[in-house]
Design a protein around this motif. Sequence first.
Motif, PDB file in Angstrom:
ATOM      1  N   UNK A 124       0.991  -1.185  -0.081  1.00  0.00           N
ATOM      2  CA  UNK A 124       0.057  -0.217   0.016  1.00  0.00           C
ATOM      3  C   UNK A 124       0.752   1.230  -0.116  1.00  0.00           C
ATOM      4  N   UNK A 125       0.381   2.323  -0.868  1.00  0.00           N
ATOM      5  CA  UNK A 125       1.096   3.384  -0.845  1.00  0.00           C
ATOM      6  C   UNK A 125       1.471   4.346   0.383  1.00  0.00           C
ATOM      7  N   UNK A 126       0.107   4.459   0.985  1.00  0.00           N
ATOM      8  CA  UNK A 126       0.226   5.314   2.022  1.00  0.00           C
ATOM      9  C   UNK A 126       0.977   4.654   3.307  1.00  0.00           C
ATOM     10  N   UNK A 127       0.822   3.553   3.413  1.00  0.00           N
ATOM     11  CA  UNK A 127       1.501   2.829   4.547  1.00  0.00           C
ATOM     12  C   UNK A 127       2.911   2.927   4.305  1.00  0.00           C
ATOM     13  N   UNK A 128       3.602   2.883   3.358  1.00  0.00           N
ATOM     14  CA  UNK A 128       4.980   2.890   3.266  1.00  0.00           C
ATOM     15  C   UNK A 128       5.470   4.196   3.547  1.00  0.00           C
ATOM     16  N   UNK A 129       4.808   5.006   3.009  1.00  0.00           N
ATOM     17  CA  UNK A 129       5.312   6.694   3.002  1.00  0.00           C
ATOM     18  C   UNK A 129       5.147   6.656   4.740  1.00  0.00           C
ATOM     19  N   UNK A 130       3.998   6.272   5.371  1.00  0.00           N
ATOM     20  CA  UNK A 130       4.152   6.558   6.822  1.00  0.00           C
ATOM     21  C   UNK A 130       5.278   5.834   7.685  1.00  0.00           C
ATOM     22  N   UNK A 131       5.603   4.610   7.144  1.00  0.00           N
ATOM     23  CA  UNK A 131       6.704   4.029   7.629  1.00  0.00           C
ATOM     24  C   UNK A 131       7.886   4.641   7.501  1.00  0.00           C
ATOM     25  N   UNK A 132       8.274   5.475   6.351  1.00  0.00           N
ATOM     26  CA  UNK A 132       9.361   6.033   6.101  1.00  0.00           C
ATOM     27  C   UNK A 132       9.659   7.238   7.278  1.00  0.00           C
ATOM     28  N   UNK A 133       8.311   7.916   7.363  1.00  0.00           N
ATOM     29  CA  UNK A 133       8.255   9.111   8.360  1.00  0.00           C
ATOM     30  C   UNK A 133       8.229   8.706   9.734  1.00  0.00           C
ATOM     31  N   UNK A 134       8.098   7.401  10.020  1.00  0.00           N
ATOM     32  CA  UNK A 134       8.381   6.778  11.297  1.00  0.00           C
ATOM     33  C   UNK A 134       9.436   6.288  11.733  1.00  0.00           C
ATOM     34  N   UNK A 135      10.501   6.327  10.579  1.00  0.00           N
ATOM     35  CA  UNK A 135      11.944   6.064  11.054  1.00  0.00           C
ATOM     36  C   UNK A 135      12.685   6.824  11.652  1.00  0.00           C
ATOM     37  N   UNK A 136      13.553   6.511  12.304  1.00  0.00           N
ATOM     38  CA  UNK A 136      14.483   7.486  13.087  1.00  0.00           C
ATOM     39  C   UNK A 136      15.350   8.111  12.347  1.00  0.00           C
ATOM     40  N   UNK A 137      14.787   9.273  11.544  1.00  0.00           N
ATOM     41  CA  UNK A 137      15.364   9.957  10.719  1.00  0.00           C
ATOM     42  C   UNK A 137      15.241  11.438  10.863  1.00  0.00           C
ATOM     43  N   UNK A 138      15.972  12.475  10.707  1.00  0.00           N
ATOM     44  CA  UNK A 138      15.710  13.882  10.751  1.00  0.00           C
ATOM     45  C   UNK A 138      14.780  14.113   9.609  1.00  0.00           C
ATOM     46  N   UNK A 139      13.844  15.117   9.763  1.00  0.00           N
ATOM     47  CA  UNK A 139      12.832  15.549   8.908  1.00  0.00           C
ATOM     48  C   UNK A 139      13.420  15.884   7.653  1.00  0.00           C
ATOM     49  N   UNK A 140      14.569  16.542   7.451  1.00  0.00           N
ATOM     50  CA  UNK A 140      15.112  17.017   6.279  1.00  0.00           C
ATOM     51  C   UNK A 140      15.618  15.794   5.562  1.00  0.00           C
ATOM     52  N   UNK A 141      16.161  14.832   6.379  1.00  0.00           N
ATOM     53  CA  UNK A 141      16.438  13.522   5.650  1.00  0.00           C
ATOM     54  C   UNK A 141      15.298  12.676   5.223  1.00  0.00           C
ATOM     55  N   UNK A 142      14.251  12.803   5.890  1.00  0.00           N
ATOM     56  CA  UNK A 142      13.040  12.187   5.571  1.00  0.00           C
ATOM     57  C   UNK A 142      12.444  12.588   4.121  1.00  0.00           C
ATOM     58  N   UNK A 143      12.590  14.158   3.836  1.00  0.00           N
ATOM     59  CA  UNK A 143      12.307  14.577   2.803  1.00  0.00           C
ATOM     60  C   UNK A 143      13.057  14.397   1.366  1.00  0.00           C
ATOM     61  N   UNK A 144      14.345  14.173   1.916  1.00  0.00           N
ATOM     62  CA  UNK A 144      15.225  13.702   0.722  1.00  0.00           C
ATOM     63  C   UNK A 144      14.891  12.284   0.283  1.00  0.00           C
ATOM     64  N   UNK A 145      14.651  11.412   1.217  1.00  0.00           N
ATOM     65  CA  UNK A 145      14.437   9.946   0.632  1.00  0.00           C
ATOM     66  C   UNK A 145      13.038   9.930  -0.011  1.00  0.00           C
ATOM     67  N   UNK A 146      11.977  10.869   0.479  1.00  0.00           N
ATOM     68  CA  UNK A 146      10.873  10.851  -0.306  1.00  0.00           C
ATOM     69  C   UNK A 146      10.558  11.543  -1.283  1.00  0.00           C
ATOM     70  N   UNK A 147      11.509  12.575  -1.623  1.00  0.00           N
ATOM     71  CA  UNK A 147      11.281  13.289  -2.893  1.00  0.00           C
ATOM     72  C   UNK A 147      12.549  13.783  -3.286  1.00  0.00           C
ATOM     73  N   UNK A 148      13.428  14.779  -2.586  1.00  0.00           N
ATOM     74  CA  UNK A 148      14.409  15.298  -3.299  1.00  0.00           C
ATOM     75  C   UNK A 148      15.647  14.588  -3.950  1.00  0.00           C
ATOM     76  N   UNK A 149      15.793  13.350  -3.169  1.00  0.00           N
ATOM     77  CA  UNK A 149      16.898  12.538  -4.094  1.00  0.00           C
ATOM     78  C   UNK A 149      16.144  12.161  -5.505  1.00  0.00           C
ATOM     79  N   UNK A 150      14.866  11.898  -5.628  1.00  0.00           N
ATOM     80  CA  UNK A 150      14.433  11.500  -6.726  1.00  0.00           C
ATOM     81  C   UNK A 150      14.563  12.543  -7.773  1.00  0.00           C
ATOM     82  N   UNK A 151      14.155  13.800  -7.177  1.00  0.00           N
ATOM     83  CA  UNK A 151      14.593  14.908  -8.243  1.00  0.00           C
ATOM     84  C   UNK A 151      15.753  14.988  -8.648  1.00  0.00           C
TER      85      UNK A 151
END
Length: 288
Positions: free
Chosen positions: A253-280
């Motif tokens: 499921x899409x939303x579940x995996x996004x939520x799981x990334x956001x639940x990892x012990x990562x700084x918020x800026x690193x989460x956003x890199x994983x979820x968007x900025x690095x793909x860009x």
Amino acid sequence: MTVIDYGATPPVAEARMPTQSHLSNYRRVYAKAEAESGRHDETRTLDDFFADCDSAGVVRTVIKARDVETTFGGKIRNEDIAALCRSYPDRFIGFAGVDPNKGMEAVREFEFAVRELGLRGLNLQCFENRLPIDDRRIYLLYAKCVELNVPVNIHTGINFSLESSPEYGRPEMLDRVLCDFPELRVCASPPGWPWVLELLSVAWRHPNLWIGVVAVRPRILAKENSGYGPLLQYGSTVLQDRIIWGSAHPMMPIARTVDEVRSLPLEEDVQQKWLKENACSFLNLADV
């Protein structure tokens, strides 16, 4: 925060591999997750898929063609993926799929897919082509990627097909490829298990190698003894700019995996890199 999904399959016939027998063991391995994502719900539509994307904050989804005709007799056509991208340009980014076993025919087909159809990368599932990542037949395609300035997605790590070998996914072969093609942009996905450390070492050596957290539940990265711990450690530090998330929907499921990334012990800026900025960065996209 908005998100880019680096790998999903929308619920339309054109995006599905018509021949699935060689992947039957995947249905066993991912049975529970696929049931939760509605894989076998024949009533699901593109509107349902887009609603799932919207609920998870996904603004773009990478969809990928595949060609395994010489080995398993199946193909997701470049023309069909390109048509979906033209119909929904604000939703989809398309990668071409060609069969390296076809030699120069594959090279010409790939060039046409980029120059004429507008696809923006190459997708190689080497275990389905029964070829090592560093096979000389694929070198023709790597050279063309560099010439066209488009990235390549390469399956790494174990595969669950009982009709192919896990050895086709060994990350060490990427080191040889990137030594020969230092300009080549590669995303290794899934992220190399059980050879996670091997993949991390190659990524540390080569600045043009990204790692796709695709087809694996992100929460497992934080589980003790899962084998993914080093990925979380290095992905939050020296390799934080080169981790890319993808849902692998409908395997998950899409939303579940996004939520799981956001639940990892990562700084918020690193989460956003994983979820968007690095793909860009990998896709050469302006911010979307």
